[in-house]
Design an enzyme around this catalytic site. Sequence first.
Site, PDB file in Angstrom:
ATOM      1  N   LYS A  62       9.531  22.632   4.559  1.00 41.82           N
ATOM      2  CA  LYS A  62       9.839  21.210   4.775  1.00 41.82           C
ATOM      3  C   LYS A  62       9.245  20.369   3.649  1.00 41.82           C
ATOM      4  O   LYS A  62       8.407  20.839   2.887  1.00 41.82           O
ATOM      5  CB  LYS A  62       9.288  20.758   6.125  1.00 41.82           C
ATOM      6  N   TYR A 106      -3.911  -3.009 -17.022  1.00 42.29           N
ATOM      7  CA  TYR A 106      -3.599  -4.228 -16.281  1.00 42.29           C
ATOM      8  C   TYR A 106      -4.847  -4.781 -15.590  1.00 42.29           C
ATOM      9  O   TYR A 106      -5.659  -4.030 -15.040  1.00 42.29           O
ATOM     10  CB  TYR A 106      -2.533  -3.946 -15.227  1.00 42.29           C
TER      11      TYR A 106
END
Length: 818
Positions: free
Chosen positions: A487, A714
């Site tokens: 999965k 940033y």
Amino acid sequence: MKFSRFENSFLSEASAYPRIGTNPFSVERIYTDTRKIIQASNSVFVALSDQRDGHYFVEEAYQKGVRLFVIEKPVEYKEDANYFLVNSSLTFLQNWARNYRLNFSLPIVAITGSNGKTTLKEWIYHCLWKKFNLVRSPKSYNSQLGVALSVFGIQENHNLGVFEAGISLPKEMERLQEILRPKIAILLNVNSAHLEHFKDRKQLIDEKLNLCKSAQTILCGADDPEIYQAVKSRFSDRKVLFWANENASALQLKIVEKIGAKSLVRCEYNQKTYDFDFPFQDRASLENLKALVLLIFELGLNLEDYYKEISSLPSIEMRLEVIEGIQDSLLINDVYSSDLQSIEIALNALSEQPKKQKAVVITDLVEKNSEESVVYQTLSGLINAQKLEFLVLIGPEIEKHKSFFKAPVFCFDSTDKMLVNFDFRKFEKMAILLKGARKFELEKITDLLAKSSHDTKLEISFEAMKNNLIAFQSKLKPTTKTMCMVKAYSYGSGGAEIARFLEKQKVDYLGVAYANEGAEIRLQGVGLPIMVMNPEQNSYQTIIRHQLEPEIYSFRVLEKFHAALNKEAIQEPYPIHLKFDTGMNRLGFLKQDIENILKYLQNSSNLKVASIFSHMPSADNKENNEFNIKQIESFESIYTLISSRLGYKPIKHLLNSAGIVNYPSAHFDMVRLGLGLYGYCDQIEMERNLIPISSFKTVISQIRTIHKGETVGYGQRFVAQNTTKIAILPVGYADGINRRLSLGVGSVMIQGKKAPFIGSICMDMCMVDITHIDCQEGDQVLLFGPELSAREVAEKLQTIAYEVLTSVSSRVKRVYYH
């Protein structure tokens, strides 16, 4: 400083040649490929006259800011640039490297042989980097150009060098020996894969032994009589150390016990015996280990001090890789050799792919034979056994024998001619094997067809997965089945590819979360039973169409799925899996529902219970043993009640990876192997036997130095307290690097050392501190993998390894290694 020696050795060689231009210059960096130019100032561009004539790219290098050039022929000269006109750019570069090497007295270990050079080099580094300030050739830089470029990595603080030396033509090793001047030379092996330009094997052995011209010590194997005699007769005045299987005077090393995919190894040398763990069992790895151990002894080290490093030796990436291609194609990439043995292996890999349509691109062979046609007849036999849409032959020799092949054939003299003249749309939805000798540069075709050219990739080792599967299955009874959970895109590793591999390993079931995951796997030709653990109402048709098996956890799901079967007029018993909640308090029927379930099933002839199962919330925590035992007993009671009334016995399963280890009495008919398959287990003792299958890697885009007070990224969240060297990496949170690792919370691995994140992780890139690391632009960076586990990353994030593994973005290319 490195740069002054670098510059002085350049000037020493350049002074012998005509100079065009009188501008002042400095030399700090070298480029031979304009695509790699990042810092142009104080750089020199060396225009090589190879198949891609570098002189055509001088103008591009100038436009990128380079102002110093080494050329073999006139170009358009610029007033603000300098040019040195030489006879041969490659010879100039080699002489420059030789001069640079003479500035340093460090001992160099040089490795040659047909196979295993890169693995041995990396293993030496893995074991000795703590003991020595070690410089080594990057990647597989062992050619006439690669060795020269590698030597420029030597710095004053290095006290041991390890370099590869590879050849393809006579007299080439003499040049490499002059550059490297090794103190210790290692000859690993000599096989037929590299005989193309040699009269016979003896000439090739003699050429490789030219590496030993100045060596004080030679290490090699004694089991090959041709190599043994050549070394003994030619170097009777040297110290020669052998490894062998029988020779009592040589180092002897053998596997005494196999444990999963690992080994217990016994070494006998100088009348002393050593036993230690080794993470491999194959013959090639064992030969490399013999060379490594003999080198450790020769360096005057105590082998016992390196048991830990040897037990954790990494698996160096193999050459055969499976890559997703454009136009829904799949590439089996093996573009470094073309001997019959490796071709057979590669064709095997092609045959295992689920694509209905297949094609092969193959070059001239390198094997010698008195009758050339005999070799190509053998090749045609291998290829004709495959069902191919067509075959692409590259090279003048193989074209002569095109009549041997049954499939339609396209012929080209060279790879470049194929790139220009072939219609690559023909490869749509195909599995394509690219197989050829290195000189044909088939990697150009790989670059064209590969789905992504992003430097960031997730490498998945099928060998590691096989190790992990065996490790768990060794704890089961032979009759106990295994369901493997694939999965979430196989925990981030890739759904269909992993499923196909597991099918080859003969597991019994696959488990997915949603129907679309199962459908994708089924469409790739996987025939194993697949259980869908969360069958959404709108997915029932998909489940039925692809013969998937739903988990049924409530009456609502039972009734609606049964209605979907009736709507599709399904009359044969359809397999379903009954899920019971025995303490997880998540999805599942309760014990009091059993009577109503049985009544419903008695009136539903087109339903069949394939399995009955539950899930343990604390199988990894034996401190909750009392709760866990009660849960096991509750589940057994539920199973007995239902199976006694059904008239048949469905599969009974309860345990996940950690439960397999902690509760062997509850293995029952089947176990569900999830995280453990991928190399991690919440049962820590078990995890020591596992190998993480995924390595999340990128490269260094740029290196720069920032000074005290400067900021990075940033928000200017990082402020340098001292002069700091940083590396910019082309990977960010859009690729799966969690932003919470910013500002030193997390690290990456470069050259075996941790480099902490600095500043904020950006969408597409991030920055790390490499002040303490000797590395270069283009060097590999490990984001997580065997040496920096996903568990360690998860702990920094205060989460679990599952989240780290499944966070890797789909835009990151997956590369699968056999």
